[in-house]
Motif scaffolding. Structure first.
Motif, mmCIF file in Angstrom:
data_model
loop_
_atom_site.group_PDB
_atom_site.id
_atom_site.type_symbol
_atom_site.label_atom_id
_atom_site.label_comp_id
_atom_site.label_asym_id
_atom_site.label_seq_id
_atom_site.Cartn_x
_atom_site.Cartn_y
_atom_site.Cartn_z
ATOM 1 N N GLU A 109 -7.453 -26.900 -9.487
ATOM 2 C CA GLU A 109 -6.920 -28.132 -9.247
ATOM 3 C C GLU A 109 -5.610 -28.649 -10.314
ATOM 4 O O GLU A 109 -4.701 -28.992 -9.825
ATOM 5 C CB GLU A 109 -7.781 -29.315 -8.783
ATOM 6 N N LEU A 110 -5.947 -28.568 -11.368
ATOM 7 C CA LEU A 110 -4.882 -29.050 -12.492
ATOM 8 C C LEU A 110 -3.846 -28.004 -12.588
ATOM 9 O O LEU A 110 -2.846 -28.229 -12.676
ATOM 10 C CB LEU A 110 -5.702 -28.976 -13.802
ATOM 11 N N LEU A 111 -4.214 -26.673 -12.450
ATOM 12 C CA LEU A 111 -3.201 -25.653 -12.509
ATOM 13 C C LEU A 111 -2.270 -25.659 -11.049
ATOM 14 O O LEU A 111 -1.054 -25.427 -11.329
ATOM 15 C CB LEU A 111 -3.894 -24.227 -12.429
ATOM 16 N N ALA A 112 -2.967 -25.968 -10.005
ATOM 17 C CA ALA A 112 -2.103 -26.210 -8.759
ATOM 18 C C ALA A 112 -1.373 -27.324 -8.751
ATOM 19 O O ALA A 112 -0.059 -27.130 -8.455
ATOM 20 C CB ALA A 112 -3.379 -26.262 -7.700
ATOM 21 N N GLU A 113 -1.618 -28.425 -9.688
ATOM 22 C CA GLU A 113 -0.822 -29.520 -9.779
ATOM 23 C C GLU A 113 0.319 -29.128 -10.459
ATOM 24 O O GLU A 113 1.574 -29.536 -10.382
ATOM 25 C CB GLU A 113 -1.479 -30.599 -10.557
ATOM 26 N N ALA A 114 0.111 -28.235 -11.452
ATOM 27 C CA ALA A 114 1.349 -27.782 -12.389
ATOM 28 C C ALA A 114 2.288 -26.826 -11.622
ATOM 29 O O ALA A 114 3.424 -26.846 -11.924
ATOM 30 C CB ALA A 114 0.823 -26.914 -13.533
ATOM 31 N N VAL A 115 1.865 -26.138 -10.617
ATOM 32 C CA VAL A 115 2.608 -25.246 -9.613
ATOM 33 C C VAL A 115 3.285 -25.925 -8.726
ATOM 34 O O VAL A 115 4.419 -25.604 -8.337
ATOM 35 C CB VAL A 115 1.813 -23.998 -9.086
ATOM 36 N N GLY A 116 2.788 -27.026 -8.259
ATOM 37 C CA GLY A 116 3.307 -27.958 -7.389
ATOM 38 C C GLY A 116 3.701 -27.520 -5.865
ATOM 39 O O GLY A 116 2.887 -26.662 -5.283
ATOM 40 N N ASP A 117 5.049 -27.649 -5.596
ATOM 41 C CA ASP A 117 5.533 -27.127 -4.208
ATOM 42 C C ASP A 117 5.611 -25.629 -4.066
ATOM 43 O O ASP A 117 5.905 -25.138 -3.087
ATOM 44 C CB ASP A 117 6.453 -27.909 -3.841
ATOM 45 N N ASP A 118 5.540 -25.211 -5.392
ATOM 46 C CA ASP A 118 5.903 -23.709 -5.379
ATOM 47 C C ASP A 118 4.556 -22.774 -4.823
ATOM 48 O O ASP A 118 4.442 -21.472 -4.748
ATOM 49 C CB ASP A 118 6.193 -23.345 -6.718
ATOM 50 N N LEU A 119 3.323 -23.568 -4.699
ATOM 51 C CA LEU A 119 1.986 -22.973 -4.169
ATOM 52 C C LEU A 119 1.915 -23.057 -2.599
ATOM 53 O O LEU A 119 2.194 -24.194 -2.185
ATOM 54 C CB LEU A 119 0.836 -23.697 -4.944
ATOM 55 N N HIS A 120 1.707 -22.065 -2.081
ATOM 56 C CA HIS A 120 1.855 -21.869 -0.530
ATOM 57 C C HIS A 120 0.491 -21.433 0.041
ATOM 58 O O HIS A 120 -0.156 -20.345 -0.376
ATOM 59 C CB HIS A 120 2.906 -21.043 0.102
ATOM 60 N N LEU A 121 -0.222 -22.418 0.569
ATOM 61 C CA LEU A 121 -1.663 -22.043 0.913
ATOM 62 C C LEU A 121 -1.664 -21.582 2.213
ATOM 63 O O LEU A 121 -1.027 -21.995 3.072
ATOM 64 C CB LEU A 121 -2.641 -23.379 0.652
ATOM 65 N N GLY A 122 -3.000 -20.963 2.635
ATOM 66 C CA GLY A 122 -3.093 -20.449 4.026
ATOM 67 C C GLY A 122 -2.364 -19.526 4.266
ATOM 68 O O GLY A 122 -1.970 -19.233 5.532
ATOM 69 N N ARG A 123 -1.862 -18.465 3.353
ATOM 70 C CA ARG A 123 -1.027 -17.518 3.522
ATOM 71 C C ARG A 123 -1.688 -15.988 2.911
ATOM 72 O O ARG A 123 -1.785 -15.960 1.772
ATOM 73 C CB ARG A 123 0.225 -17.511 2.784
ATOM 74 N N THR A 124 -2.258 -15.418 3.922
ATOM 75 C CA THR A 124 -2.878 -14.103 3.686
ATOM 76 C C THR A 124 -1.830 -12.958 3.603
ATOM 77 O O THR A 124 -1.289 -12.507 4.431
ATOM 78 C CB THR A 124 -3.837 -14.036 4.583
ATOM 79 N N VAL A 125 -1.880 -12.272 2.249
ATOM 80 C CA VAL A 125 -1.005 -11.029 2.110
ATOM 81 C C VAL A 125 -1.658 -9.981 2.823
ATOM 82 O O VAL A 125 -2.968 -9.535 2.685
ATOM 83 C CB VAL A 125 -0.787 -10.848 0.805
ATOM 84 N N THR A 126 -0.991 -9.307 3.677
ATOM 85 C CA THR A 126 -1.837 -8.109 4.122
ATOM 86 C C THR A 126 -1.160 -6.552 3.802
ATOM 87 O O THR A 126 -1.530 -5.598 3.872
ATOM 88 C CB THR A 126 -1.490 -8.118 5.672
ATOM 89 N N GLU A 127 0.265 -6.688 3.212
ATOM 90 C CA GLU A 127 0.733 -5.489 2.703
ATOM 91 C C GLU A 127 1.821 -5.796 1.641
ATOM 92 O O GLU A 127 2.455 -6.883 1.822
ATOM 93 C CB GLU A 127 1.433 -4.690 3.752
ATOM 94 N N VAL A 128 2.128 -4.902 0.722
ATOM 95 C CA VAL A 128 3.444 -4.945 -0.237
ATOM 96 C C VAL A 128 3.910 -3.845 -0.191
ATOM 97 O O VAL A 128 3.402 -2.557 0.098
ATOM 98 C CB VAL A 128 2.666 -5.466 -1.572
ATOM 99 N N GLY A 129 5.100 -3.902 -0.691
ATOM 100 C CA GLY A 129 5.915 -2.654 -0.802
ATOM 101 C C GLY A 129 7.389 -2.765 -1.404
ATOM 102 O O GLY A 129 7.667 -3.996 -2.081
ATOM 103 N N HIS A 130 8.223 -1.802 -1.337
ATOM 104 C CA HIS A 130 9.556 -1.985 -1.796
ATOM 105 C C HIS A 130 10.627 -1.753 -0.785
ATOM 106 O O HIS A 130 10.522 -0.905 0.220
ATOM 107 C CB HIS A 130 9.897 -0.934 -2.851
ATOM 108 N N GLY A 131 11.680 -2.613 -0.666
ATOM 109 C CA GLY A 131 12.661 -2.361 0.347
ATOM 110 C C GLY A 131 13.475 -1.134 -0.112
ATOM 111 O O GLY A 131 13.540 -0.419 -1.287
ATOM 112 N N GLU A 132 14.569 -1.090 0.810
ATOM 113 C CA GLU A 132 15.369 0.147 0.647
ATOM 114 C C GLU A 132 16.319 -0.129 -0.543
ATOM 115 O O GLU A 132 16.694 0.845 -1.562
ATOM 116 C CB GLU A 132 16.489 0.299 1.768
ATOM 117 N N ASP A 133 16.603 -1.397 -1.112
ATOM 118 C CA ASP A 133 17.094 -1.492 -2.226
ATOM 119 C C ASP A 133 16.499 -1.907 -3.681
ATOM 120 O O ASP A 133 16.981 -2.120 -4.553
ATOM 121 C CB ASP A 133 18.044 -3.055 -2.155
ATOM 122 N N GLY A 134 15.150 -1.572 -3.348
ATOM 123 C CA GLY A 134 14.003 -1.151 -4.288
ATOM 124 C C GLY A 134 13.621 -2.866 -4.647
ATOM 125 O O GLY A 134 12.361 -2.735 -5.532
ATOM 126 N N ALA A 135 13.766 -3.959 -3.841
ATOM 127 C CA ALA A 135 13.229 -5.195 -4.219
ATOM 128 C C ALA A 135 11.821 -5.256 -3.498
ATOM 129 O O ALA A 135 11.609 -4.638 -2.501
ATOM 130 C CB ALA A 135 14.256 -6.240 -3.883
#
Length: 414
Positions: A109-135
């Motif tokens: 809870e204390l760390l979440a307070e430090a992250v503030g609005d940059d924490l996005h809850l209820g978001r389940t990551v299902t895949e990761v990868g790189h785009g054509e530009d390498g990002a």
């Protein structure tokens, strides 16, 4: 620079807090909808982990952390018992130990307070990868994908990010199934209160059965005497216990039980192995709502096996790379130190002193050594516990005393 962090546990939140404090654009995503909905009960933060947190969060948040923590220096020395409650020995003097114990929920809870609005809850990551530009990018079960300059997997033992990088699992079962719960001091009999006392301890018996009992009191043994800052979930003297058995079809089946049923099954399992009834009181009188089970997973203890991928714009930290059993009390601290190291290396990249890939490469080299060190300590204790399957019995006192004395030296090593 924009950093995407997958996972809002202790390591991911520590990283998000540190990057935000440095002015780096960061977004932390976690599948939980409530930061208080987390497993585990308490975390030990040694001097190194605390030093890292001082760099990652604002001073006022760090003060609230200390005011919500239980200080090891205010505890009695650890105690070691056999299965019948006979005292085998004590750990070292803790009076000069700067380490603290804190509720996992409180720290998150204390760390979440430090992250503030940059924490996005209820978001389940299902895949990761790189785009054509390498990002790097992350896709979600809900909502549009996101991209960044760097993506960091802080998604724990079963990390999707680390599996993507390594091409397979980064850890395996360690051979032990653990069960844990919380028992207030007031719920125990006077005899057990005296025996356990204001200290942590461990009991070990034949056939690989062990019981760790951690003492937590952020009110009476506060690391910082500032009651007005206290945020602790634990509000009185409490024992956080962990029962351990070698993994088997029987012990694995216990994981399907819940609450009081699991408590009764654990007490019966210990009793079958000849444990005295009073030794099991801390389990029998626990709050049934807090009793849970988990499997110990571990990564390789060899540094060269950790993060076995070329450095790039996707990396990982904490248990995603060096999954660590709780037997050294250092897993969360290592994740926090990973976060602080990555922030420092990224700061150099942001200042133009090095490239992003070079910064990640230096971070991963440091992280491999740190993870290996912690895993060696944790796995040594796991192997000792498993070794009791054949070495303990009538000679429990003779065998367990040196084993447990060594275990406490490892647990409190700084």
């Amino acid at each position: 620079m924009r950093v995407v962090v997958v996972g809002g546990g202790i390591g991911g939140l520590a990283l998000g807090a540190g990057l935000r404090r440095q002015g780096v654009e960061v977004a932390v995503f976690d599948r939980d909808v409530d930061v208080a909905a987390t497993g585990g009960y308490h975390i030990t933060l040694d001097e190194r982990a605390q030093s890292a947190l001082r760099e990652l969060v604002a001073p006022e948040i760090f003060e609230r952390l200390l005011a919500s923590s239980s200080a090891l220096r205010l505890r009695d020395r650890d105690a070691f018992w056999d299965r019948r409650g006979r005292l085998l020995g004590h750990g070292r003097d803790l009076s000069g130990d700067p380490s603290v114990d804190i509720d996992r929920i409180t720290l998150r809870e204390l760390l979440a307070e430090a992250v503030g609005d940059d924490l996005h809850l209820g978001r389940t990551v299902t895949e990761v990868g790189h785009g054509e530009d390498g990002a790097p990018w992350a896709g979600f079960a809900e909502g549009a994908p996101v991209t960044g300059d760097l993506l960091v997997g802080a998604d724990g033992t079963h990390s999707l990010v680390a599996r993507h990088l390594a091409g397979g699992p980064t850890n395996a079962p360690a051979g032990i199934v653990g069960y844990s719960g919380r028992t207030s001091l007031d719920s125990l009999s006077p005899g057990e209160r005296r025996r356990l006392g204001p200290r942590s301890g461990m009991a070990i018996g034949p056939r690989g059965a062990a019981l760790y009992i951690g003492f937590l009191d952020p009110v009476g043994k506060a690391a910082l005497d500032r009651p007005e800052l206290r945020r602790s979930v634990t509000t009185g003297p409490t024992y956080i216990w962990g029962a351990m058995f070698p993994e088997s079809a029987v012990t694995d089946a216990l994981r399907d039980l819940r609450g009081g049923d699991m408590q009764a099954a654990l007490v019966a399992r210990f009793a079958e192995r000849g444990w005295s009834e009073h030794m099991l009181e801390v389990i029998a009188r626990a709050d049934p709502r807090t009793v849970a089970a988990f499997r110990f997973n571990a990564a390789s203890t060899r540094a060269r096996d950790l993060a076995p991928w070329p450095a790039g714009r996707i990396t990982a930290l904490g248990d995603a790379v060096h999954a660590t059993p709780p037997t050294a009390g250092m897993g969360a601290g290592a994740a926090i130190r990973d976060a602080a190291a990555l922030v420092e290396h990224l700061r150099e990249a942001a200042a133009g002193a090095t490239t992003l890939t070079a910064a990640v490469s230096r971070y991963e080299a440091d992280m491999r050594q740190r993870g290996s060190e912690v895993l060696l300590l944790a796995m040594r204790t796991v192997r000792w516990i498993l070794a009791t399957d054949t070495t303990l019995g009538a000679t429990a006192t003779a065998v367990a005393t040196p084993v447990l004395a060594a275990a406490t030296r490892l647990r409190h090593r700084r």
